[in-house]
Motif scaffolding. Structure first.
Motif: not given
Length: 166
Positions: A29-55
């Motif tokens: 139940g803990e909230h987590r979040g991060f700022t990301g600028s590497s965000f993009s649509a990936l596919s329309l069918d199926p609808p996919l997006v991507l976002i990148c997060l530092d390991k």
């Protein structure tokens, strides 16, 4: 020949990117979040997006094991939210501006857009993980999205305000 990392960083800083804050809720139940600028649509069918997060990010485990996550596309006047979610060692949710939105995930009611996803895949991206989300719901407002370019926040120029180059 491999590009120098400083040169690569300078070149990529010239690429305008959306300013987003991704959020999730852990199994406990803990909230987590991060700022990301590497965000993009990936596919329309199926609808996919991507976002990148530092390991190395403190939120990495929460997102790579999450069932769902929400990407908030920030709007004009929300740069301080991006800066807060980019900081380490602070309670990113303390300001109370994140409220239950799609799928009950914490989101900005006044975001330019929100995209709620189920975690579809986690892929290796060098020092980052690529989180692929299957879009379940999307919300779009009339607010102007915030952009990051040349290490500064900016606003896009609407097409109707551009003049033809002669």
């Amino acid at each position: 020949m491999t590009v120098d990392s400083a040169e690569f960083t300078r070149a990529m800083a010239r690429v305008p990117a959306p300013v987003t804050v991704a959020t999730t809720v852990t199994a406990s139940g803990e909230h987590r979040g991060f700022t990301g600028s590497s965000f993009s649509a990936l596919s329309l069918d199926p609808p996919l997006v991507l976002i990148c997060l530092d390991k190395k990010a403190s939120t990495h485990d929460a997102f790579t094991t999450a069932e769902h996550f929400l990407v908030n596309v920030l709007a004009r006047g929300q740069a301080e939210v991006a800066l807060r979610f980019a900081k380490s060692g602070v309670d990113r949710f303390a300001d109370g501006d994140m409220v239950p939105c799609e799928r009950g995930l914490p989101g900005l009611a006044a975001a330019a857009a929100r995209v709620a996803c189920s975690l579809h895949a986690v892929m290796d991206g060098g020092d980052h993980s690529i989180l692929v989300g299957r879009v379940e719901t999307a919300y779009v407002s009339t607010r102007t999205p915030l952009v990051y370019s040349d290490r500064a926040f900016a606003l896009p120029v609407p097409a109707d305000r551009l003049t033809a180059v002669r």
